[in-house]
Design a protein around this motif. Structure first.
Motif, mmCIF file in Angstrom:
data_model
loop_
_atom_site.group_PDB
_atom_site.id
_atom_site.type_symbol
_atom_site.label_atom_id
_atom_site.label_comp_id
_atom_site.label_asym_id
_atom_site.label_seq_id
_atom_site.Cartn_x
_atom_site.Cartn_y
_atom_site.Cartn_z
ATOM 1 N N VAL A 144 0.876 -1.050 -0.030
ATOM 2 C CA VAL A 144 -0.056 0.091 -0.107
ATOM 3 C C VAL A 144 0.908 1.227 0.047
ATOM 4 O O VAL A 144 0.970 2.162 0.723
ATOM 5 N N LEU A 145 1.585 1.433 -1.168
ATOM 6 C CA LEU A 145 2.616 2.282 -1.035
ATOM 7 C C LEU A 145 2.002 3.616 -1.356
ATOM 8 O O LEU A 145 1.213 3.903 -2.127
ATOM 9 N N ALA A 146 2.528 4.899 -0.381
ATOM 10 C CA ALA A 146 1.789 6.100 -0.486
ATOM 11 C C ALA A 146 2.717 6.703 -1.812
ATOM 12 O O ALA A 146 3.559 6.446 -2.426
ATOM 13 N N PRO A 147 1.725 7.799 -2.639
ATOM 14 C CA PRO A 147 2.337 8.260 -3.644
ATOM 15 C C PRO A 147 3.764 8.846 -3.598
ATOM 16 O O PRO A 147 4.642 8.929 -4.392
ATOM 17 N N GLU A 148 4.118 9.327 -2.252
ATOM 18 C CA GLU A 148 5.216 10.362 -2.017
ATOM 19 C C GLU A 148 6.251 9.620 -1.530
ATOM 20 O O GLU A 148 7.624 9.912 -1.665
ATOM 21 N N ALA A 162 -3.222 -6.274 -9.882
ATOM 22 C CA ALA A 162 -3.748 -4.958 -10.271
ATOM 23 C C ALA A 162 -3.806 -3.830 -9.476
ATOM 24 O O ALA A 162 -3.330 -2.700 -9.604
ATOM 25 N N LEU A 163 -4.049 -4.052 -8.243
ATOM 26 C CA LEU A 163 -4.221 -2.938 -7.214
ATOM 27 C C LEU A 163 -2.730 -2.583 -6.832
ATOM 28 O O LEU A 163 -2.257 -1.489 -6.518
ATOM 29 N N ARG A 164 -1.745 -3.405 -6.568
ATOM 30 C CA ARG A 164 -0.373 -3.091 -6.323
ATOM 31 C C ARG A 164 0.057 -2.286 -7.363
ATOM 32 O O ARG A 164 0.933 -1.399 -7.287
ATOM 33 N N ARG A 208 2.134 2.823 -9.953
ATOM 34 C CA ARG A 208 2.156 3.661 -10.806
ATOM 35 C C ARG A 208 1.834 4.996 -10.282
ATOM 36 O O ARG A 208 2.425 6.097 -10.711
ATOM 37 N N LEU A 209 0.969 5.299 -9.352
ATOM 38 C CA LEU A 209 0.575 6.605 -8.543
ATOM 39 C C LEU A 209 2.101 7.219 -8.186
ATOM 40 O O LEU A 209 2.441 8.346 -8.346
ATOM 41 N N ASN A 210 2.559 6.240 -7.575
ATOM 42 C CA ASN A 210 3.989 6.487 -6.916
ATOM 43 C C ASN A 210 5.048 7.077 -8.029
ATOM 44 O O ASN A 210 5.564 8.177 -7.858
ATOM 45 N N GLU A 211 5.304 6.354 -8.953
ATOM 46 C CA GLU A 211 5.996 6.622 -10.225
ATOM 47 C C GLU A 211 5.493 8.038 -10.768
ATOM 48 O O GLU A 211 6.339 8.716 -11.057
ATOM 49 N N GLU A 212 4.200 8.217 -10.692
ATOM 50 C CA GLU A 212 3.810 9.525 -11.527
ATOM 51 C C GLU A 212 4.198 10.702 -10.394
ATOM 52 O O GLU A 212 4.254 11.872 -11.083
ATOM 53 N N TYR A 213 3.996 10.710 -9.029
ATOM 54 C CA TYR A 213 4.308 11.285 -8.234
ATOM 55 C C TYR A 213 5.545 11.875 -8.364
ATOM 56 O O TYR A 213 5.861 12.856 -8.335
ATOM 57 N N GLY A 214 6.616 10.967 -8.626
ATOM 58 C CA GLY A 214 7.936 11.224 -8.663
ATOM 59 C C GLY A 214 8.378 11.918 -10.138
ATOM 60 O O GLY A 214 9.157 12.996 -10.026
ATOM 61 N N ALA A 215 7.679 11.669 -10.803
ATOM 62 C CA ALA A 215 8.042 12.084 -12.250
ATOM 63 C C ALA A 215 7.498 13.648 -12.171
ATOM 64 O O ALA A 215 8.323 14.454 -12.704
#
Length: 222
Positions: free
Chosen positions: A73-77, A110-112, A117-124
């Motif tokens: 359940v990785l946080a975006p940041e 799919a959930l993971r 992906r949300l985490n990667e998009e935040y970083g980008a």
């Protein structure tokens, strides 16, 4: 049974947040909060939960840490900003959501992948902004600054099961005030902007009020 599920989730989230608040007060971020790391004892109103496994824990404010954040359940940041208790709050919010809505939404992979992906998009996005935090800046690929917006943009494997959860519905069929308070707390915990999330102790107090007012001595499915 619906009321029992609600109280089961509320009690678990309340105890989880109390434990996280104690860790955060000691300057520790767990970094690996998920349902598999919850321990419980007792049953019904006597059931108590504890957060376990601090193997990935790190000091609040650390820029680097020998242990990477868990990915369930990785946080975006996570991994893109200094270690913050807000990342544990996001993960606790997801645990509450899954317990409250029932099950794991079917497709764990799919959930993971979606959370990663949300985490990667935040970083980008943060990199594109020159390393500045993304407070109040919509992340382009999400086109949203709320968890509800993220769900609307999620793949069907995530979006469709989520649509079945009454807690996420605009018009909850359960008592209006408690359901509205639950939704508000959940939305605050899952705010994509980590700077906006309330502290674990504050959330624990609010959830404790809900547990006391709604659940009482509820002992089993009704």
């Amino acid at each position: 049974r619906r009321r029992y599920r609600s109280c089961f989730a509320l009690r678990a989230a309340h105890d989880l947040l109390r434990g996280l608040a104690a860790a955060h007060a000691a300057g520790i971020v767990n970094q690996d909060v998920h349902a598999g790391n919850l321990l419980f004892a007792g049953a019904g109103p006597a059931m108590r939960w504890k957060i376990s496994d601090f193997g990935r824990a790190c000091v609040v404010g650390a820029g680097r840490c020998p242990h990477v954040a868990g990915s369930r359940v990785l946080a975006p940041e996570a991994g893109h900003v200094r270690k913050t208790p807000a990342s544990d709050v996001w993960s606790a919010g997801f645990v509450f959501l899954l317990l409250r809505c029932g099950g794991d939404w079917g497709d764990r992979r799919a959930l993971r992948e979606w959370l990663l992906r949300l985490n990667e998009e935040y970083g980008a996005t943060r990199k594109r902004l020159g390393g500045r935090d993304t407070t109040a800046v919509p992340i382009k690929a999400w086109n949203a600054t709320s968890f509800g917006g993220l769900l609307r943009a999620a793949p069907p494997a995530i979006r469709n099961p989520a649509a079945q959860c009454r807690l996420l519905a605009r018009q909850a069929r359960e008592k209006a005030l408690p359901a509205a308070r639950e939704r508000a707390l959940l939305a605050a915990m899952l705010d994509p902007r980590w700077e906006k999330r309330p502290a674990a102790g504050e959330l624990a107090r609010d959830l404790g009020d809900l547990v006391s007012g709604r659940c009482g001595r509820l002992a089993g499915p009704v």
